[in-house]
Design an enzyme around this catalytic site. Structure first.
Site, PDB file in Angstrom:
ATOM      1  N   LEU A 112      15.425  -8.536   5.302  1.00 36.21           N
ATOM      2  CA  LEU A 112      16.397  -7.552   5.803  1.00 36.21           C
ATOM      3  C   LEU A 112      16.896  -6.620   4.703  1.00 36.21           C
ATOM      4  O   LEU A 112      17.367  -5.519   4.958  1.00 36.21           O
ATOM      5  CB  LEU A 112      17.611  -8.274   6.413  1.00 36.21           C
ATOM      6  CG  LEU A 112      17.634  -8.392   7.930  1.00 36.21           C
ATOM      7  CD1 LEU A 112      16.345  -8.934   8.474  1.00 36.21           C
ATOM      8  CD2 LEU A 112      18.807  -9.257   8.383  1.00 36.21           C
ATOM      9  N   ALA A 148      24.340 -11.416   9.894  1.00 40.57           N
ATOM     10  CA  ALA A 148      23.128 -10.675  10.271  1.00 40.57           C
ATOM     11  C   ALA A 148      22.330 -11.467  11.303  1.00 40.57           C
ATOM     12  O   ALA A 148      21.888 -10.925  12.317  1.00 40.57           O
ATOM     13  CB  ALA A 148      22.280 -10.388   9.034  1.00 40.57           C
ATOM     14  N   LYS A 195      32.435  -5.913  10.043  1.00 36.67           N
ATOM     15  CA  LYS A 195      31.841  -6.015  11.387  1.00 36.67           C
ATOM     16  C   LYS A 195      32.654  -6.941  12.316  1.00 36.67           C
ATOM     17  O   LYS A 195      32.673  -6.744  13.522  1.00 36.67           O
ATOM     18  CB  LYS A 195      30.382  -6.471  11.290  1.00 36.67           C
ATOM     19  CG  LYS A 195      29.490  -5.407  10.640  1.00 36.67           C
ATOM     20  CD  LYS A 195      28.028  -5.806  10.612  1.00 36.67           C
ATOM     21  CE  LYS A 195      27.223  -4.805   9.788  1.00 36.67           C
ATOM     22  NZ  LYS A 195      25.789  -5.126   9.729  1.00 36.67           N
ATOM     23  N   ASN A 253      19.001 -22.775   7.678  1.00 39.97           N
ATOM     24  CA  ASN A 253      20.060 -22.289   6.782  1.00 39.97           C
ATOM     25  C   ASN A 253      20.329 -23.297   5.676  1.00 39.97           C
ATOM     26  O   ASN A 253      20.156 -24.499   5.857  1.00 39.97           O
ATOM     27  CB  ASN A 253      21.348 -22.051   7.596  1.00 39.97           C
ATOM     28  CG  ASN A 253      22.351 -21.245   6.801  1.00 39.97           C
ATOM     29  OD1 ASN A 253      21.986 -20.243   6.187  1.00 39.97           O
ATOM     30  ND2 ASN A 253      23.599 -21.672   6.777  1.00 39.97           N
ATOM     31  N   THR A 278      29.998  -1.087   8.390  1.00 41.03           N
ATOM     32  CA  THR A 278      29.167  -1.900   7.518  1.00 41.03           C
ATOM     33  C   THR A 278      30.039  -2.932   6.808  1.00 41.03           C
ATOM     34  O   THR A 278      31.230  -3.067   7.095  1.00 41.03           O
ATOM     35  CB  THR A 278      28.341  -0.995   6.581  1.00 41.03           C
ATOM     36  OG1 THR A 278      27.453  -1.814   5.840  1.00 41.03           O
ATOM     37  CG2 THR A 278      29.186  -0.196   5.620  1.00 41.03           C
TER      38      THR A 278
END
Ligand code: NDP
Length: 267
Positions: free
Chosen positions: A213, A130, A65, A150, A61
């Site tokens: 999320l 993500a 990553k 974004n 996590t």
């Protein structure tokens, strides 16, 4: 008992041990699953020491990553596309990197919530780690249009370019979102972590399925979606459990059921 765990920093908040312990009880696979705190500058040494203790695999996590991607000796197609690894399996001395985040989201939408992605217009907010993990599994569902918006426009454009080999997307700034409804909006920004709402046009939520999320709290995005006539408003707990289920099956070959785990964690 086979040893598994989750590496991160911080790690105390992680729900992964509860989830995997329930999967293990349900499937009869006897595993020990530990929280492992890795120093910010010591992911690979912590991972290697965990492997040397006999670990058969682990989850990764925030913020490791990308380090896990570098550590892997072999990568699945999902991990290659994502450029990030959230699951490692040790097999015959190889360190196999997988990314289960996007499959987790798709499984939550399609299996738990009966949301079809095929032929739908999907808007993903955010172009961070993500989002990178989501795009290939989302494209595999064949949406009619997959848009990435974004705050920093150049990152959305770069992501469109980087994913061109996997399918058609378009990338633009949050301020360029048109005031027109879409079918599904996925908030993959980290704005919710800071109690903020990505600055987007109000009309897009009208009739849309809105998925944040983030999990654990009602977020400003979820409030915004409710106020703007969203058809459905969902947080990321289901995705968290589904991505863990995919990891569990990757490690053990057994597919756990997720419904009861969801009910217990939602309480
Ligand atoms: P990153 O740090 O890699 O990316 C953050 C993204 O959020 C960037 O696109 C950034 O835009 C954008 N952003 C941050 N603040 C704002 C704001 N105030 N308004 C608009 N955009 C903003 O984070 P991740 O991609 O790794 O994580 C994103 C979220 O997803 C986190 O909340 C994380 O907890 C969650 N997550 C949930 C999972 C689950 O299983 N449910 C799994 C994985 C992640 P810019 O480029 O302009 O800086």
């Amino acid at each position: 008992m086979d040893l598994y765990g989750v590496l991160g920093n911080p790690i105390e908040h992680s729900l992964s041990p509860e989830i995997h312990t329930q999967f293990s009880q349900q499937t009869g696979c006897e595993i020990i699953y530990k929280r492992v705190l890795a120093p910010l500058d010591g992911f690979s040494s912590t991972a290697e020491s965990f492997i040397n203790k006999g670990a058969k695999g682990f989850s990764i996590t925030v913020p490791f990553k990308l380090d896990a991607f570098d550590l892997a000796t072999d990568l699945t197609d999902n991990a290659k596309a994502a450029g990030a690894v959230n699951t490692i399996k040790i097999s015959e001395g190889r360190i196999i990197g997988e990314n289960t985040d996007g499959i987790g989201l798709v499984n939550d939408l399609t299996s738990n919530l009966n949301v079809t992605l095929k032929n739908k217009v999907v808007l993903v907010l955010g172009a961070g780690g993500a989002t990178q993990g989501l795009l290939l599994p989302l494209l595999n569902e064949q949406p009619r249009r997959l848009m990435i918006a974004n705050r920093t426009r150049s990152k959305a454009k770069k992501m469109k370019h980087d994913f061109a080999q996997y399918g058609e997307t378009c990338g633009f700034g949050l301020d360029e979102i048109k005031n027109e409804p879409v079918d599904i909006i996925i908030n993959a920004t980290s704005a919710s972590l800071h109690g903020e709402m990505p600055d987007i046009a109000n009309g897009v939520a009208d009739g849309a399925i809105c998925y944040d999320l983030m999990y654990g709290n009602q977020t400003p995005f979820m409030d915004w979606a409710e106020k703007n006539n969203a058809q459905m408003v969902i947080d990321g707990l289901g995705m968290l459990i589904e991505q863990a289920a995919v990891a569990f099956e990757f490690w053990t070959g057994k597919k756990p059921k997720t419904g009861q785990v969801f009910k217990e964690l939602r309480r």
